[in-house]
Design a protein around this motif. Structure first.
Motif, mmCIF file in Angstrom:
data_model
loop_
_atom_site.group_PDB
_atom_site.id
_atom_site.type_symbol
_atom_site.label_atom_id
_atom_site.label_comp_id
_atom_site.label_asym_id
_atom_site.label_seq_id
_atom_site.Cartn_x
_atom_site.Cartn_y
_atom_site.Cartn_z
ATOM 1 N N LEU A 32 0.826 -1.217 0.000
ATOM 2 C CA LEU A 32 0.000 0.000 0.000
ATOM 3 C C LEU A 32 0.858 1.264 0.000
ATOM 4 O O LEU A 32 0.531 2.249 -0.677
ATOM 5 C CB LEU A 32 -0.948 -0.009 1.193
ATOM 6 N N ILE A 33 1.951 1.241 0.740
ATOM 7 C CA ILE A 33 2.852 2.399 0.759
ATOM 8 C C ILE A 33 3.475 2.605 -0.611
ATOM 9 O O ILE A 33 3.509 3.729 -1.131
ATOM 10 C CB ILE A 33 3.933 2.224 1.853
ATOM 11 N N PHE A 38 3.934 5.734 -5.576
ATOM 12 C CA PHE A 38 3.906 5.800 -7.036
ATOM 13 C C PHE A 38 2.810 6.746 -7.497
ATOM 14 O O PHE A 38 3.020 7.576 -8.383
ATOM 15 C CB PHE A 38 3.693 4.410 -7.650
ATOM 16 N N ARG A 39 1.636 6.632 -6.904
ATOM 17 C CA ARG A 39 0.497 7.482 -7.281
ATOM 18 C C ARG A 39 0.855 8.968 -7.123
ATOM 19 O O ARG A 39 0.470 9.799 -7.925
ATOM 20 C CB ARG A 39 -0.726 7.157 -6.427
ATOM 21 N N ASP A 58 5.407 -6.943 -12.609
ATOM 22 C CA ASP A 58 4.443 -7.354 -11.586
ATOM 23 C C ASP A 58 3.865 -6.137 -10.870
ATOM 24 O O ASP A 58 2.676 -6.103 -10.542
ATOM 25 C CB ASP A 58 5.092 -8.287 -10.562
ATOM 26 N N PHE A 59 4.710 -5.135 -10.632
ATOM 27 C CA PHE A 59 4.227 -3.922 -9.971
ATOM 28 C C PHE A 59 3.244 -3.176 -10.874
ATOM 29 O O PHE A 59 2.234 -2.663 -10.401
ATOM 30 C CB PHE A 59 5.393 -3.015 -9.563
ATOM 31 N N ILE A 60 3.524 -3.131 -12.170
ATOM 32 C CA ILE A 60 2.606 -2.477 -13.113
ATOM 33 C C ILE A 60 1.251 -3.194 -13.105
ATOM 34 O O ILE A 60 0.197 -2.550 -13.130
ATOM 35 C CB ILE A 60 3.219 -2.416 -14.521
ATOM 36 N N GLN A 61 1.274 -4.509 -13.027
ATOM 37 C CA GLN A 61 0.021 -5.265 -12.936
ATOM 38 C C GLN A 61 -0.699 -4.975 -11.619
ATOM 39 O O GLN A 61 -1.926 -4.895 -11.581
ATOM 40 C CB GLN A 61 0.293 -6.759 -13.096
ATOM 41 N N HIS A 66 -5.318 -2.065 -8.832
ATOM 42 C CA HIS A 66 -5.768 -1.017 -7.910
ATOM 43 C C HIS A 66 -6.250 0.234 -8.654
ATOM 44 O O HIS A 66 -6.430 1.285 -8.044
ATOM 45 C CB HIS A 66 -4.646 -0.653 -6.925
ATOM 46 N N ASN A 67 -6.444 0.085 -9.963
ATOM 47 C CA ASN A 67 -6.935 1.186 -10.804
ATOM 48 C C ASN A 67 -6.064 2.437 -10.710
ATOM 49 O O ASN A 67 -6.578 3.556 -10.704
ATOM 50 C CB ASN A 67 -8.393 1.522 -10.487
#
Length: 94
Positions: A32-33, A38-39, A58-61, A66-67
């Motif tokens: 979540l962090i 990134f957001r 994997d992170f991009i997926q 998480h939209n």
């Protein structure tokens, strides 16, 4: 990467909200962090993957699940960027 250990007191019912067993809580919070950093544009997708112990792909997926958009440019900005890149390539060929 040097790590820092943080102690955090959370209400036990948070486990139900996160839908995660207590043994996986630290991984879920790390995830979540990384997603939020990134957001906010504070880390790259590669660094996000590193933080959660996964590959960049994997992170991009994970972002998609998480939209959270991988690209934050508008369509117009992307078109302008492609045009700039094409111009640079054309100039390089000359």
């Amino acid at each position: 990467m040097q790590e820092l250990t943080v102690s955090l007191n959370l209400p036990r019912d948070l486990l139900g909200v996160l839908d995660v067993p207590e043994t996986n809580l630290s991984n879920r919070l790390r995830e979540l962090i990384a997603l939020e950093l990134f957001r906010e544009g504070l880390i790259s997708s590669g660094k996000g993957g590193e933080l959660v112990g996964k590959t960049k792909w994997d992170f991009i997926q994970l972002l998609a699940r998480h939209n959270i958009p991988y690209f934050n440019e508008t369509p117009e900005e992307l078109v302008a960027e492609v045009a700039n890149l094409e111009k640079l390539l054309d100039d390089k060929k000359k």
